[in-house]
Design a protein around this motif. Sequence first.
Motif, short mmCIF file in Angstrom:
data_model
loop_
_atom_site.label_atom_id
_atom_site.label_comp_id
_atom_site.label_asym_id
_atom_site.label_seq_id
_atom_site.Cartn_x
_atom_site.Cartn_y
_atom_site.Cartn_z
N PHE A 194 -108.99 33.85 47.65
CA PHE A 194 -107.83 34.74 47.40
C PHE A 194 -108.00 35.06 46.13
O PHE A 194 -108.68 34.23 45.46
N TYR A 195 -107.48 36.20 45.52
CA TYR A 195 -107.35 36.51 43.93
C TYR A 195 -106.20 36.32 43.47
O TYR A 195 -105.34 37.05 43.70
N LEU A 196 -105.93 35.45 42.47
CA LEU A 196 -104.57 35.61 41.60
C LEU A 196 -104.73 35.97 40.14
O LEU A 196 -105.54 35.40 39.54
N ASP A 197 -104.03 37.14 39.88
CA ASP A 197 -104.16 37.75 38.61
C ASP A 197 -103.04 36.91 37.74
O ASP A 197 -101.94 37.60 37.73
N THR A 198 -103.23 36.15 36.88
CA THR A 198 -101.97 35.40 36.36
C THR A 198 -101.43 36.37 35.20
O THR A 198 -100.39 36.29 34.96
N ALA A 253 -91.81 28.81 26.57
CA ALA A 253 -91.92 27.48 27.07
C ALA A 253 -91.46 27.71 28.50
O ALA A 253 -92.20 27.30 29.52
N ALA A 254 -90.28 28.29 28.74
CA ALA A 254 -89.42 28.28 30.02
C ALA A 254 -90.15 29.19 30.92
O ALA A 254 -90.26 29.20 32.03
N VAL A 255 -90.69 30.27 30.26
CA VAL A 255 -91.58 31.16 30.89
C VAL A 255 -92.92 30.69 31.54
O VAL A 255 -92.99 30.83 32.78
N ARG A 256 -93.55 30.06 30.92
CA ARG A 256 -94.88 29.41 31.18
C ARG A 256 -94.54 28.24 32.25
O ARG A 256 -95.30 28.21 33.32
N GLU A 257 -93.44 27.48 32.16
CA GLU A 257 -93.29 26.46 33.03
C GLU A 257 -92.96 27.14 34.51
O GLU A 257 -93.37 26.62 35.45
N ALA A 258 -92.24 28.13 34.44
CA ALA A 258 -91.62 28.95 35.69
C ALA A 258 -92.98 29.41 36.18
O ALA A 258 -93.28 29.47 37.63
N LEU A 259 -93.88 30.20 35.39
CA LEU A 259 -95.01 30.97 36.16
C LEU A 259 -96.03 29.86 36.38
O LEU A 259 -96.62 30.41 37.55
N GLN A 309 -95.44 28.51 39.79
CA GLN A 309 -95.99 29.43 40.79
C GLN A 309 -97.39 29.44 41.16
O GLN A 309 -97.98 29.58 42.25
N GLN A 310 -98.19 29.86 39.98
CA GLN A 310 -99.44 29.92 40.08
C GLN A 310 -100.04 28.59 40.82
O GLN A 310 -101.11 28.68 41.69
N GLN A 311 -99.68 27.16 40.62
CA GLN A 311 -100.14 25.99 41.09
C GLN A 311 -99.90 26.06 42.35
O GLN A 311 -100.57 25.65 43.32
N SER A 312 -98.55 26.58 42.86
CA SER A 312 -98.27 26.46 44.35
C SER A 312 -99.36 27.35 45.19
O SER A 312 -99.60 27.15 46.26
N TYR A 313 -99.53 28.72 44.51
CA TYR A 313 -100.57 29.39 45.22
C TYR A 313 -102.02 28.80 45.63
O TYR A 313 -102.59 29.29 46.45
N GLY A 314 -102.23 28.31 44.49
CA GLY A 314 -103.74 27.43 44.49
C GLY A 314 -103.55 26.05 45.28
O GLY A 314 -104.79 25.26 45.19
N ARG A 357 -105.67 32.57 30.81
CA ARG A 357 -106.00 32.28 29.59
C ARG A 357 -106.17 30.57 29.66
O ARG A 357 -106.66 30.09 28.70
N ASP A 358 -105.12 30.17 30.19
CA ASP A 358 -105.34 28.56 30.28
C ASP A 358 -105.55 28.17 31.85
O ASP A 358 -104.94 26.97 32.01
N ILE A 359 -106.20 28.55 32.53
CA ILE A 359 -106.59 28.27 33.92
C ILE A 359 -107.28 27.06 34.02
O ILE A 359 -106.80 26.01 34.62
#
Length: 223
Positions: free
Chosen positions: A30-34, A105-111, A114-119, A129-131
């Motif tokens: 799967f490809y995830l474009d953060t 901070a709040a933006v990164r926390e929310a996104l 979601q990224q971690q749940s995809y993976g 940038r921070d994967i």
Amino acid sequence: DRRPIIAIDGPAGAGKSTVARSVAKQLGLFYLDTGAMYRALTWFVLEAGVDLRDEPAVAELAHQCEIDFQTDTAIPVVLVNGQDVTQAIRTPEVTAHVSTIAAQAAVREALVKQQQSYGRRGGIVVDGRDIGTHVFPDAEVKIYLTASIQERARRRQLDLKSMGQPAANLADLEQAIFERDRKDSTRTISPLRKASDAIEIQSDAMSVADVLNTIVSLYQEKT
Ligand code: C5P
């Protein structure tokens, strides 16, 4: 037990999404474009007419902004609350403002959540940038993909042209890329960094196929 994760980080315009998409296709992952997620939220904030620096208001919008991907197409489709924003998130306006949103901070926390749940179950190629440093620090393969700023501006110019966007001159593109990298690498939270265990690929003299083959070989060695 999860399947492998490939993390691809690097500065703006290094070709991460092109490479990540082809690696995912080749390996059946799967490809995830953060970056698309930060762009989608930036688009949503601009649409709402909210001041980008108003962190509480942006945080509120982050929770109202549902981002989805449709990956059964050649170019993945990005949806915000069901609306197709695939093109809209690539405009120079969104590009110029995304780093301001992505530093909050709040933006990164929310996104990131979601990224971690995809993976969670692995089997995914993730670019950003921070994967490798933060989102998936235990990724099996970590790549730091770079190119000179001149080469990245040249590639960005070709991208914009192929998307039918207005012509941009190279000096302006270099300046915009420089500025975005500066903001992304100097922010307090999860700045752009090469993870200590990432393999750096300098792609100036490499084709997309060369970079693809390098990453696929690294993956095969590790798994
Ligand atoms: O990868 P792309 O250039 O589309 O990313 C757009 C912006 O999103 C970056 O300049 C950065 O500000 C932000 N971003 C981030 N963390 C990620 C991916 C992107 O802060 N993992």
